[in-house]
Write a protein that holds these residues in place. Structure first.
Motif, mmCIF file in Angstrom:
data_model
loop_
_atom_site.group_PDB
_atom_site.id
_atom_site.type_symbol
_atom_site.label_atom_id
_atom_site.label_comp_id
_atom_site.label_asym_id
_atom_site.label_seq_id
_atom_site.Cartn_x
_atom_site.Cartn_y
_atom_site.Cartn_z
ATOM 1 N N SER A 7 2.881 -0.320 -6.043
ATOM 2 C CA SER A 7 1.930 -0.682 -5.054
ATOM 3 C C SER A 7 0.747 -1.284 -5.777
ATOM 4 O O SER A 7 0.324 -1.053 -6.903
ATOM 5 C CB SER A 7 1.670 0.447 -4.270
ATOM 6 O OG SER A 7 0.811 1.406 -5.088
ATOM 7 N N ASP A 8 0.144 -2.009 -4.786
ATOM 8 C CA ASP A 8 -1.031 -2.653 -5.227
ATOM 9 C C ASP A 8 -2.210 -1.544 -4.963
ATOM 10 O O ASP A 8 -3.287 -1.561 -5.730
ATOM 11 C CB ASP A 8 -1.466 -3.952 -4.341
ATOM 12 C CG ASP A 8 -0.316 -4.766 -4.576
ATOM 13 O OD1 ASP A 8 0.065 -5.120 -5.759
ATOM 14 O OD2 ASP A 8 0.086 -5.306 -3.546
ATOM 15 N N ARG A 9 -2.152 -1.064 -3.585
ATOM 16 C CA ARG A 9 -3.042 0.072 -3.452
ATOM 17 C C ARG A 9 -2.569 1.283 -3.167
ATOM 18 O O ARG A 9 -1.367 1.039 -2.740
ATOM 19 C CB ARG A 9 -3.986 -0.618 -2.355
ATOM 20 C CG ARG A 9 -4.790 -1.792 -2.812
ATOM 21 C CD ARG A 9 -5.573 -2.346 -1.433
ATOM 22 N NE ARG A 9 -6.763 -1.555 -1.097
ATOM 23 C CZ ARG A 9 -7.751 -1.330 -1.214
ATOM 24 N NH1 ARG A 9 -8.049 -1.789 -2.545
ATOM 25 N NH2 ARG A 9 -8.824 -0.712 -0.501
ATOM 26 N N THR A 10 -3.396 2.403 -3.370
ATOM 27 C CA THR A 10 -2.911 3.561 -2.985
ATOM 28 C C THR A 10 -3.806 4.364 -2.310
ATOM 29 O O THR A 10 -4.912 4.504 -2.586
ATOM 30 C CB THR A 10 -2.502 4.567 -4.201
ATOM 31 O OG1 THR A 10 -1.467 3.838 -4.769
ATOM 32 C CG2 THR A 10 -2.010 5.936 -4.126
ATOM 33 N N ASP A 21 -7.534 0.786 -5.319
ATOM 34 C CA ASP A 21 -6.596 -0.054 -6.223
ATOM 35 C C ASP A 21 -5.616 1.189 -6.784
ATOM 36 O O ASP A 21 -6.122 2.168 -7.392
ATOM 37 C CB ASP A 21 -7.202 -0.822 -7.233
ATOM 38 C CG ASP A 21 -7.784 -2.023 -6.604
ATOM 39 O OD1 ASP A 21 -7.473 -2.332 -5.346
ATOM 40 O OD2 ASP A 21 -8.560 -2.785 -7.144
ATOM 41 N N THR A 22 -4.410 0.796 -6.816
ATOM 42 C CA THR A 22 -3.535 1.827 -7.510
ATOM 43 C C THR A 22 -3.886 2.158 -8.778
ATOM 44 O O THR A 22 -3.583 3.267 -9.240
ATOM 45 C CB THR A 22 -2.055 1.243 -7.471
ATOM 46 O OG1 THR A 22 -1.970 1.170 -5.996
ATOM 47 C CG2 THR A 22 -1.224 2.117 -8.166
ATOM 48 N N ALA A 45 5.043 5.144 -6.645
ATOM 49 C CA ALA A 45 3.645 4.446 -6.097
ATOM 50 C C ALA A 45 2.942 3.593 -7.130
ATOM 51 O O ALA A 45 2.546 2.711 -6.825
ATOM 52 C CB ALA A 45 2.753 5.735 -5.801
ATOM 53 N N SER A 46 2.969 4.236 -8.383
ATOM 54 C CA SER A 46 2.364 3.412 -9.321
ATOM 55 C C SER A 46 3.043 2.260 -9.683
ATOM 56 O O SER A 46 2.418 1.251 -10.091
ATOM 57 C CB SER A 46 1.867 4.137 -10.598
ATOM 58 O OG SER A 46 3.374 4.543 -11.254
ATOM 59 N N THR A 98 0.808 -1.108 0.103
ATOM 60 C CA THR A 98 0.012 -0.220 -0.130
ATOM 61 C C THR A 98 0.883 1.163 0.051
ATOM 62 O O THR A 98 1.732 1.329 0.983
ATOM 63 C CB THR A 98 -0.865 -0.074 1.256
ATOM 64 O OG1 THR A 98 -1.806 -1.334 1.177
ATOM 65 C CG2 THR A 98 -1.920 1.237 1.229
ATOM 66 N N ALA A 99 0.500 2.251 -0.906
ATOM 67 C CA ALA A 99 1.449 3.370 -1.090
ATOM 68 C C ALA A 99 0.732 4.566 -0.405
ATOM 69 O O ALA A 99 -0.677 4.742 -0.499
ATOM 70 C CB ALA A 99 1.784 3.818 -2.312
ATOM 71 N N ILE A 120 -6.919 4.543 -8.930
ATOM 72 C CA ILE A 120 -6.336 5.804 -8.167
ATOM 73 C C ILE A 120 -5.766 6.766 -9.542
ATOM 74 O O ILE A 120 -5.800 7.855 -9.459
ATOM 75 C CB ILE A 120 -5.310 5.716 -7.044
ATOM 76 C CG1 ILE A 120 -5.974 5.196 -6.079
ATOM 77 C CG2 ILE A 120 -4.724 7.420 -6.697
ATOM 78 C CD1 ILE A 120 -7.040 6.267 -5.154
ATOM 79 N N PHE A 121 -4.744 6.175 -10.036
ATOM 80 C CA PHE A 121 -4.028 6.741 -11.202
ATOM 81 C C PHE A 121 -4.700 6.937 -12.618
ATOM 82 O O PHE A 121 -4.370 7.724 -13.511
ATOM 83 C CB PHE A 121 -2.692 6.085 -11.352
ATOM 84 C CG PHE A 121 -1.848 6.392 -10.401
ATOM 85 C CD1 PHE A 121 -1.129 7.514 -10.186
ATOM 86 C CD2 PHE A 121 -1.715 5.808 -9.128
ATOM 87 C CE1 PHE A 121 -0.149 8.008 -9.168
ATOM 88 C CE2 PHE A 121 -0.715 5.771 -8.236
ATOM 89 C CZ PHE A 121 0.085 7.186 -8.060
#
Ligand SMILES: Nc1ncnc2c1ncn2[C@@H]1O[C@H](COP(=O)(O)OP(=O)(O)O)[C@@H](O)[C@H]1O
Ligand SMILES: [Mg+2]
Lengths: 251, 297
Positions: A208-211, A229-230, A204-205, A27-28, A233-234
């Protein structure tokens, strides 16, 4: 973690954070500087206890158990939840002693066992090949910055934690050393639950799996905007704030 | 030239002048005594290690021995207590009335004139308890005003260890004491060692506190085979009266009779000044060496 707020004296640095970290994932934590990412990270291993004036309220559960309960010893908790610092901070001793520092303090004294722990941890931290020839002769402080940070990761792995917290572990390193740390995180995710603070969104992208995206309000108190989920988010965040932050930084 | 620049030049020149004057005075002191002593033939092994004599220059062996003895005894008491006090003040004490009181008395005791501490020692050891003039009494008087100083220096050295290093240890689930013992102290050692050696220089040179406590009796010779630690005639006993080098110099200058007083006093002063110089230089050297050893570079 639910309803977590942190005060430094009268200043509320973090308000009402609620989030869940799934096991065996990365997780980021991202967000502007000063929004409380480090502060929240320190709630997971009670390192805020060490900061004069810091006060944590709310509940933090690890495997369903409240880590702030009176019955829980911070010393015990920190064996289960390791922390890697922003600035590499090896101890003033040999590489070998750095790695076995935790196990030794926790009562392991058998030479063979310590040797095995040191080798296993250094291999996991992708440092073994570089240091195996002068494990006992060379001081941890004589390594390069990137090697020092991997040594700190090895030192953390050596006490066999369930969770590894990392507070901007690569921010003091050059791009190549950073890449190695990122590769390392990818390998460690299989066995550990990892939470990493980073100011670098590509990072982070990538790792990580999740952010979780944090920001701060008018009163400068940090709060969680969203955790997802990353990829989501992105590419397609729910909140406008997240979208602005991400595009602002990328564009 | 602008006014600021002129003022800057002036200040720099003044500071240089002062620095040069200080160094010149220091070198003058050293040169004066070393030359005087050398001229009198007082810088020889027979002077350093020989016994005092009335008919020739003789030596300062027993007195030098006493100086070292009192120094070692004082340090044996001061070092462990000073480090323990430093650890307590830096790591355990909560800032409050108690720490304020401790700090206040630390400063107060360190600034009490040493002759007053000596008179207190006289009242305590010599008059009240009738133990008499002893090396132990002298050492305890020295402990009184060097312990607060060393504790303070140790505290500063411990506080100077960055938080990240301590937290690095605590984050591995180690206890407070383990962290202090294995991470904080090794990092503080160079600073503590420098403090110890500077303290040692002060102890070695002290006279006023010792006149009334370890005494003025000048031994003709010592029987080093006497190992009875409770026998005041044994030089190894903490209960033996122990005139040290600084006290000896004071005594020679104030009441010295005999033909060679001047030469002996000059020789003793040269030895003293050189020893203190060696302490200070080695403090810097050793501190730097430890720093390098610890950082492993
Ligand atoms: N030890 C401390 N004492 C007082 N205030 C602190 C302390 N650490 C952090 N803060 C404050 O708390 C806020 C959040 O800090 P931090 O958690 O370090 O943010 P981030 O890691 O996101 O940059 C900031 O406003 C910072 O000034
Ligand atoms: Mg931070």
């Amino acid at each position: 973690m639910s309803d977590v707020s942190v005060h430094y004296g009268a200043f509320r640095a973090v308000r009402d954070v609620a989030l869940a970290i799934p096991p065996n994932s990365v997780t980021a934590f991202i967000g502007p500087s000063g929004c409380g990412k480090s502060t929240i990270l320190r709630c997971f291993d009670r390192m805020n206890d060490l900061i004069p004036g810091a006060r944590v309220s709310g509940r933090v559960l690890l495997d369903g158990e409240d880590i702030n309960a009176p019955a829980v010893q911070a010393v015990e908790l920190r064996r289960r939840v390791g922390l890697v610092f922003q600035r590499p901070n090896p101890f003033p001793m040999s590489i070998f002693e750095n790695v076995v520092y935790g196990p030794r303090r926790h009562g392991v004294s058998d030479r063979r066992e310590l040797d095995a722990i040191a080798e296993r941890s250094l291999r996991r931290a992708a440092l073994w090949d570089e240091v195996k020839d002068d494990l006992r002769r060379k001081s941890g402080l004589a390594l390069s910055g990137g090697q020092q940070q991997r040594l700190c990761i090895a030192r953390t792995i050596a006490v066999d934690p369930e969770v590894i917290l990392m507070d901007e572990p690569a921010s003091a390193l050059d791009p190549i050393a950073t890449l190695r740390i990122e590769e390392l995180i990818a390998e460690l995710r299989a066995e550990y639950t990892i939470v990493i603070v980073t100011h670098n969104m590509q990072q982070a992208s990538r790792v990580s799996d999740r952010t979780a995206f944090f920001t701060m309000g008018q009163d400068r108190a940090g709060y969680l905007v969203e955790l997802d989920d990353t990829v989501k988010i992105f590419t397609n965040p729910r909140e406008q704030l997240t979208e602005d932050y991400i595009s602002g930084r990328f564009g | 030239m602008s006014r600021v620049l002129v003022a800057d030049r002036l200040a720099t020149a003044t500071l240089w002048g002062i620095a040069i004057a200080v160094v010149a005075v220091l070198l003058g002191i050293i040169a004066h005594f070393v030359l005087a002593a050398a001229g009198a033939g007082a810088l020889s092994p027979s002077f350093l290690f020989g016994n005092p004599s009335d008919t020739e220059i003789g030596g300062i062996g027993p007195i030098l021995f006493n100086s070292v003895y009192v120094l070692v005894l004082t340090l044996l008491i001061t070092i462990p207590l000073g480090i323990a006090g430093g650890i307590y003040m830096a790591e355990y004490a909560r800032e409050g009335r108690l720490t304020a009181l401790i700090r206040f008395s630390q400063e107060l005791i360190s600034s009490v004139p040493s002759i007053v501490v000596g008179m207190f020692g006289l009242a305590l050891f010599v008059s009240a308890t009738r133990i008499g003039y002893t090396a132990l009494g002298g050492s305890l008087a020295l402990v009184v005003f060097n312990l607060p100083l060393l504790a303070r220096l140790a505290e500063q050295a411990i506080r100077a260890v960055p938080a990240d290093e301590r937290h690095g240890s605590l984050a591995l689930g180690t206890s407070r004491w383990q962290t202090i013992r294995h991470v904080v102290l090794p990092l503080a050692i160079p600073g503590i060692v420098t403090g110890i050696i500077l303290t040692a220089g002060r102890i070695f040179g002290e006279a006023a506190a010792l006149i009334f406590t370890s005494g003025l009796a000048t031994p003709a010779r010592y029987d080093f085979s006497n190992l009875d630690l409770l026998d005041a005639r044994s030089p190894w006993s903490p209960l033996h009266p122990a005139t040290t080098l600084s006290v000896y110099i004071w005594k020679l200058n104030s009441e010295g009779l005999g033909q060679f007083v001047r030469q002996i006093a000059d020789g003793s002063a040269a030895v003293l000044v050189l020893m203190v110089l060696v302490f200070n230089v080695s403090a810097r050297g050793l501190g730097r060496l430890l720093q390098r050893r610890i950082s492993g570079a």
